[in-house]
Design a protein around this motif. Structure first.
Motif, PDB file in Angstrom:
ATOM      1  N   GLN A   1       0.844  -1.194   0.000  1.00 21.14           N
ATOM      2  CA  GLN A   1       0.000   0.000   0.000  1.00 21.14           C
ATOM      3  C   GLN A   1       0.878   1.242   0.000  1.00 21.14           C
ATOM      4  N   THR A   2       0.602   2.162  -0.904  1.00 23.32           N
ATOM      5  CA  THR A   2       1.407   3.368  -1.014  1.00 23.32           C
ATOM      6  C   THR A   2       1.052   4.358   0.089  1.00 23.32           C
TER       7      THR A   2
ATOM      8  N   VAL B   1       4.216  -3.697  -6.573  1.00 22.44           N
ATOM      9  CA  VAL B   1       2.881  -3.585  -7.149  1.00 22.44           C
ATOM     10  C   VAL B   1       2.083  -2.746  -6.150  1.00 22.44           C
ATOM     11  N   VAL B   2       1.896  -1.460  -6.461  1.00 18.30           N
ATOM     12  CA  VAL B   2       1.418  -0.516  -5.452  1.00 18.30           C
ATOM     13  C   VAL B   2      -0.031  -0.077  -5.703  1.00 18.30           C
ATOM     14  N   PHE B   3      -0.735   0.138  -4.601  1.00 21.13           N
ATOM     15  CA  PHE B   3      -2.113   0.612  -4.631  1.00 21.13           C
ATOM     16  C   PHE B   3      -2.303   1.594  -3.493  1.00 21.13           C
ATOM     17  N   GLU B   4      -3.291   2.474  -3.632  1.00 17.36           N
ATOM     18  CA  GLU B   4      -3.596   3.412  -2.557  1.00 17.36           C
ATOM     19  C   GLU B   4      -4.475   2.783  -1.498  1.00 17.36           C
ATOM     20  N   LYS B   5      -5.476   2.010  -1.913  1.00 12.89           N
ATOM     21  CA  LYS B   5      -6.488   1.504  -0.986  1.00 12.89           C
ATOM     22  C   LYS B   5      -6.186   0.072  -0.561  1.00 12.89           C
ATOM     23  N   LEU B   6      -6.419  -0.188   0.723  1.00 15.37           N
ATOM     24  CA  LEU B   6      -6.158  -1.511   1.273  1.00 15.37           C
ATOM     25  C   LEU B   6      -6.943  -2.583   0.537  1.00 15.37           C
ATOM     26  N   GLU B   7      -8.211  -2.282   0.221  1.00 18.54           N
ATOM     27  CA  GLU B   7      -9.041  -3.273  -0.463  1.00 18.54           C
ATOM     28  C   GLU B   7      -8.456  -3.648  -1.820  1.00 18.54           C
TER      29      GLU B   7
END
Length: 400
Positions: A212-213, A235-241
């Motif tokens: 998570q970013t 492999v980055v995302f903003e939201k935990l889901e």
């Protein structure tokens, strides 16, 4: 190698949800000042990046560095003035506590199928509400992503942030926040599929890693692989889901976050038994509540709510015996429960503030066991979160 299927994976980050802000933005690097009022955060970020034909940013006043300290001083003065407002008075006036929480992390902060929030962090919020209102339900929860959480606290959208947030020096000194203590000592770990047949994080060179970013997790990941001479593909995302879904869909080999979070997230996967948490803990992650700087009364109140729950556990005061314990001859118990002394006055509360917490929420051990302990689906042992008297790190100053 075993990680060849996930080389060079890149995922677009989701734009932040627009949290209303009313703030003075300082462009320290370029010597400029931007005033932006009532824009969502995402719009504010866009405004900051807007360039005019002369190469200067629109909405900004460019000045020489000679005048920058004056502007910075004025801005900090405005910030301090805003932060010094009595949060407790505001909370009492509206009749409830607004608590910033996770968007959904089992055991720490998540709504059940009836929409009721539960978890260790949730219990901290309910304990604050109980101390103020004698009602653990006088609280509303604002789910926040890692990217949104600090802005929401800084701008007053929430009264307190209790969202599995790591206490670090930079967060404590540069964001206008104060951490009030540690309600869970954690550390970053790694989760992988058993089918990868790895037993150590040192075997993960070349792996694709979901993360998570906007978190210390992202920074620790870089440090760990660099220190051990290994390569990885983030492999980055903003939201935990989004991170959870990507890992569950096999879009990455490894999931990294706080170890407590990994145990929680594993329960939500399609086949939880197919995954293991590796033994390495690669960081210190002291998680705890944060408040805005400039309001010492509110800082003290939130801090002593946690201390009261720890002292209660140490003294054997529980939700089941709190009323009986008011008759104790132990002066420590009598001060805790408001039978002796006037300790509530210093934090703007009634003298039975701690008794209210214990009656409605319980002591720290009760909250831990109810939400994340060995008899819960997470099955986490107390470990370092045991009381200092039992070999752990949880320690509270005395009430006297």
């Amino acid at each position: 190698g075993i990680f060849d299927d996930h080389r060079k994976t890149k995922i677009a980050r989701t734009p932040g949800g627009g949290i209303p802000v009313s703030t003075l933005l300082l462009d320290v690097d370029r010597g400029g000042v931007c005033t932006t009022w009532s824009h969502p955060v995402s719009q504010t970020r866009d405004l900051e990046k807007t360039q005019n034909k002369q190469g200067k940013r629109e909405g900004c006043i460019t000045m020489t560095h000679k005048f920058l300290p004056i502007v910075l001083g004025a801005a900090l003065g405005l910030t301090a003035t805003a932060a010094s407002a009595a949060t407790l008075d505001d909370v009492k006036a509206k009749g409830f506590l607004q608590c910033g929480s996770n968007t959904g992390l089992a055991g720490f902060a998540a709504p059940d199928d009836k929409g009721e929030w539960n978890g260790l962090d949730v219990d901290t919020c309910r304990a604050i509400a109980a101390a103020i209102f004698d009602d653990p339900n006088a609280v509303k929860f604002t789910p926040l992503t890692a990217k949104e959480r600090f802005t929401a606290l800084q701008t007053g959208e929430v009264d307190v942030l209790v969202r599995n947030t790591t206490w670090t020096m930079s967060r404590d000194t540069t964001l206008g926040l104060n951490f009030t203590g540690v309600n869970y000592y954690d550390g970053q770990g790694f989760m992988v599929r058993k089918s990868l047949d790895v037993s150590s994080a040192l075997e993960l060179s070349g792996a694709s890693v979901c993360v998570q970013t906007g978190t210390t997790t992202e920074l620790n990941l870089t440090d760990y692989f660099k220190a051990n001479g290994m390569d990885y593909n983030p492999v980055v995302f903003e939201k935990l889901e989004e991170v959870n879904a990507a890992y569950d869909a096999n879009r990455c080999d490894v999931y990294t976050t706080d170890a407590s979070g990994l145990y929680s997230i594993r329960l939500q996967l399609t086949n939880p038994g197919d995954h293991i948490v590796l033994p390495e803990i690669i960081s210190k992650e002291p998680l705890g509540p944060a408040v805005r700087q400039g309001d010492d009364q509110w800082f003290n109140l939130v801090k002593w709510v946690h201390n009261a729950m720890l002292n209660a556990e140490e003294l054997g005061v529980t939700s089941a015996n709190v009323e009986e314990m008011k008759g104790s001859e132990n002066p420590n118990i009598r001060r805790l429960l408001g039978v002796e002394g006037q300790f509530g006055e210093a934090i703007g509360l009634s003298n039975d503030w701690a008794a209210r917490i214990i009656k409605h929420v319980g002591n720290y051990g009760e909250a831990f066991d109810r939400n994340v302990g060995p008899d819960t689906p997470l099955g986490i042992a107390r470990g370092v979160n045991a009381l200092w008297s039992k070999g752990g790190l949880q320690y509270a100053p005395p009430i006297r």
